[in-house]
Enzyme design. Structure first.
Site, short mmCIF file in Angstrom:
data_model
loop_
_atom_site.label_atom_id
_atom_site.label_comp_id
_atom_site.label_asym_id
_atom_site.label_seq_id
_atom_site.Cartn_x
_atom_site.Cartn_y
_atom_site.Cartn_z
N GLY A 27 68.39 22.03 -30.47
CA GLY A 27 69.42 23.19 -30.20
C GLY A 27 70.35 22.74 -29.46
O GLY A 27 70.85 21.36 -29.35
N ASN A 28 71.27 23.58 -28.68
CA ASN A 28 72.34 23.31 -27.92
C ASN A 28 73.29 22.49 -28.90
O ASN A 28 73.78 21.46 -28.56
CB ASN A 28 72.33 22.72 -26.59
CG ASN A 28 73.35 22.58 -25.77
OD1 ASN A 28 74.03 21.58 -25.29
ND2 ASN A 28 74.07 23.72 -25.58
N GLY A 32 78.17 16.95 -33.84
CA GLY A 32 77.23 15.96 -34.30
C GLY A 32 76.31 16.60 -35.24
O GLY A 32 75.81 16.37 -36.29
N HIS A 33 75.69 17.52 -34.70
CA HIS A 33 74.30 18.27 -35.39
C HIS A 33 74.95 19.08 -36.68
O HIS A 33 74.61 19.07 -37.78
CB HIS A 33 73.74 19.39 -34.64
CG HIS A 33 73.15 18.97 -33.32
ND1 HIS A 33 73.59 19.23 -32.01
CD2 HIS A 33 71.94 18.49 -33.06
CE1 HIS A 33 72.82 18.97 -31.10
NE2 HIS A 33 71.88 18.11 -31.76
N GLN A 57 57.77 15.15 -26.01
CA GLN A 57 58.87 13.87 -25.80
C GLN A 57 59.43 13.89 -24.50
O GLN A 57 59.95 12.76 -24.47
CB GLN A 57 59.81 14.04 -27.41
CG GLN A 57 60.74 14.86 -27.07
CD GLN A 57 61.60 15.03 -28.27
OE1 GLN A 57 60.97 15.46 -29.27
NE2 GLN A 57 62.80 14.34 -28.38
N ARG A 146 72.31 8.58 -36.29
CA ARG A 146 72.37 7.17 -35.86
C ARG A 146 72.62 7.20 -34.35
O ARG A 146 72.29 6.20 -33.69
CB ARG A 146 73.56 6.36 -36.39
CG ARG A 146 73.22 5.97 -37.99
CD ARG A 146 74.58 5.45 -38.47
NE ARG A 146 74.33 5.18 -39.78
CZ ARG A 146 74.12 3.87 -40.62
NH1 ARG A 146 73.43 3.05 -39.79
NH2 ARG A 146 73.54 3.84 -41.77
N ASP A 148 70.82 8.47 -32.20
CA ASP A 148 69.39 7.79 -31.63
C ASP A 148 68.89 7.00 -32.61
O ASP A 148 67.87 7.29 -33.51
CB ASP A 148 68.43 9.36 -31.75
CG ASP A 148 69.21 10.17 -30.76
OD1 ASP A 148 68.87 10.45 -29.37
OD2 ASP A 148 69.91 11.12 -31.23
P1 AMP Z 1 68.77 16.30 -30.77
O1 AMP Z 1 69.09 17.92 -30.93
O2 AMP Z 1 69.39 15.87 -29.62
O3 AMP Z 1 67.18 16.04 -30.88
O4 AMP Z 1 69.36 15.91 -32.11
C1 AMP Z 1 69.04 16.26 -33.23
C2 AMP Z 1 69.53 15.39 -34.18
O5 AMP Z 1 71.12 15.37 -34.01
C3 AMP Z 1 68.83 13.91 -34.28
O6 AMP Z 1 68.86 13.33 -35.41
C4 AMP Z 1 70.19 13.05 -33.27
O7 AMP Z 1 70.20 11.94 -33.78
C5 AMP Z 1 71.57 14.09 -34.00
N1 AMP Z 1 72.61 13.93 -33.30
C6 AMP Z 1 72.75 14.26 -31.86
N2 AMP Z 1 73.87 13.93 -31.33
C7 AMP Z 1 74.75 13.30 -32.47
C8 AMP Z 1 75.91 12.61 -32.54
N3 AMP Z 1 76.75 12.57 -31.60
N4 AMP Z 1 76.18 12.25 -33.73
C9 AMP Z 1 75.48 12.31 -35.01
N5 AMP Z 1 73.89 12.66 -34.67
C10 AMP Z 1 73.73 13.17 -33.74
#
Ligand code: AMP
Length: 282
Positions: A27-28, A32-33, A57, A146, A148
């Site tokens: 979330g948030n 990118g998401h 985690q 990518r 992460d």
């Molecule tokens: P998170 O909500 O931060 O756990 O991320 C969820 C998904 O979004 C994971 O697969 C992350 O790698 C991806 N993600 C987060 N930030 C980015 C970004 N800046 N560019 C591409 N993918 C992202």
């Protein structure tokens, strides 16, 4: 877009539909998401996203409690991005015996180093929740960023080792104009820290420039670490690794490498990486 919170409602919503593409998140959400959702759209007729801030985690002194939660904005954004179904479970839905008593999975080797060393147990929590989500959503494919990088490789290993039959699709890193990788944690940065934060990406570019010039990689890593410290970061690591298994490259090995970094700026931990073969800054 349909929004479901329970396993029964999820199963009902998934009935009689083609296997979906899946985008798990905490979330948030940011651009990118939404880029992950757009990529998922190209791989399936149906896109399922999840929002779940996963307690298993986070380490005991990490930011689980204060992790930004913005459900209304996320829901509106996912609708606009073309998501079909949002699964937003409660902690007790995904962990019926509670997070402390849950069945865990552990991916060996890959998870001991880099972010695994800096955040003990982190990737066990990631693998544990992703396996649960995969088991519930049963997707045809799933998209991971990518950004992460190590997480993406851990999930690939999990899927292959357990023969899950889910295609893992990596998405490019979305960045702000100044190079800072988009992250939900960027909102923790003060204005002063935000001005310094793009240095992390810049130092990865410096390592890549050195690699392109045929320079010594250990020296480039040390130079980047030093520059980050001088800029005010407390770095965890700057390391050149083999992309596919995150092992250290053999002497003279130059193809398929990635440089990964993690550093603290104030109370905020930032991560980033750059593939050493790509022309673009993905
Ligand atoms: P998170 O909500 O931060 O756990 O991320 C969820 C998904 O979004 C994971 O697969 C992350 O790698 C991806 N993600 C987060 N930030 C980015 C970004 N800046 N560019 C591409 N993918 C992202």
């Amino acid at each position: 877009m349909q929004v479901v919170h329970t396993i029964a409602a999820l199963r009902q919503a998934l009935q009689a539909a083609d296997k979906p593409a899946f985008v798990p998140t905490m979330g948030n959400l940011h651009a990118g998401h939404y880029g992950l959702v757009a990529l998922a759209r190209r791989h399936a007729t149906r896109v399922v996203a999840s929002i779940f801030v996963n307690p298993t985690q986070f380490g005991p002194n990490e930011d689980f409690a204060r992790y930004p939660r913005t459900p209304e904005a996320d829901e509106a954004g996912l609708r606009e991005a073309g998501c079909d179904l949002l699964f937003q479970p409660a902690v007790e839905t995904l962990y019926p015996f509670g997070p402390e008593h849950c069945v865990r999975v552990r991916v060996p080797g890959l998870t001991d180093e880099l972010d695994g060393a800096a955040r003990p147990g982190h990737f066990d929590g990631v693998a544990t929740v992703v396996l649960r989500l995969f088991n519930l959503v049963r997707p045809d494919c799933a998209v991971f960023g990518r950004k992460d990088y190590q997480q993406w490789r851990v999930i690939e290993y999990l899927v292959r080792d357990l023969s899950l039959g889910i295609a893992i699709i990596p998405a490019p890193i979305a960045r702000d104009d100044d190079g800072l990788a988009l992250s939900s944690r960027n909102r923790y940065l003060s204005a002063g820290e935000r001005a310094v934060a793009p240095q992390l990406h810049r130092q990865l570019e410096t390592v890549r420039a050195s690699w392109r010039a045929g320079g010594d990689l250990a020296r480039a890593e040390a130079g980047a670490l030093d520059a980050l410290q001088r800029a005010g970061f407390v770095p965890d690591y700057v390391q050149v690794r083999r992309g596919r298994d995150l092992r250290r490259p053999e002497p003279g090995e130059r193809d398929g490498l990635v440089v990964l970094a993690a550093a603290r700026l104030g109370t905020t931990r930032l991560i980033d990486n750059l593939e050493l073969c790509a022309d673009q800054g993905v």
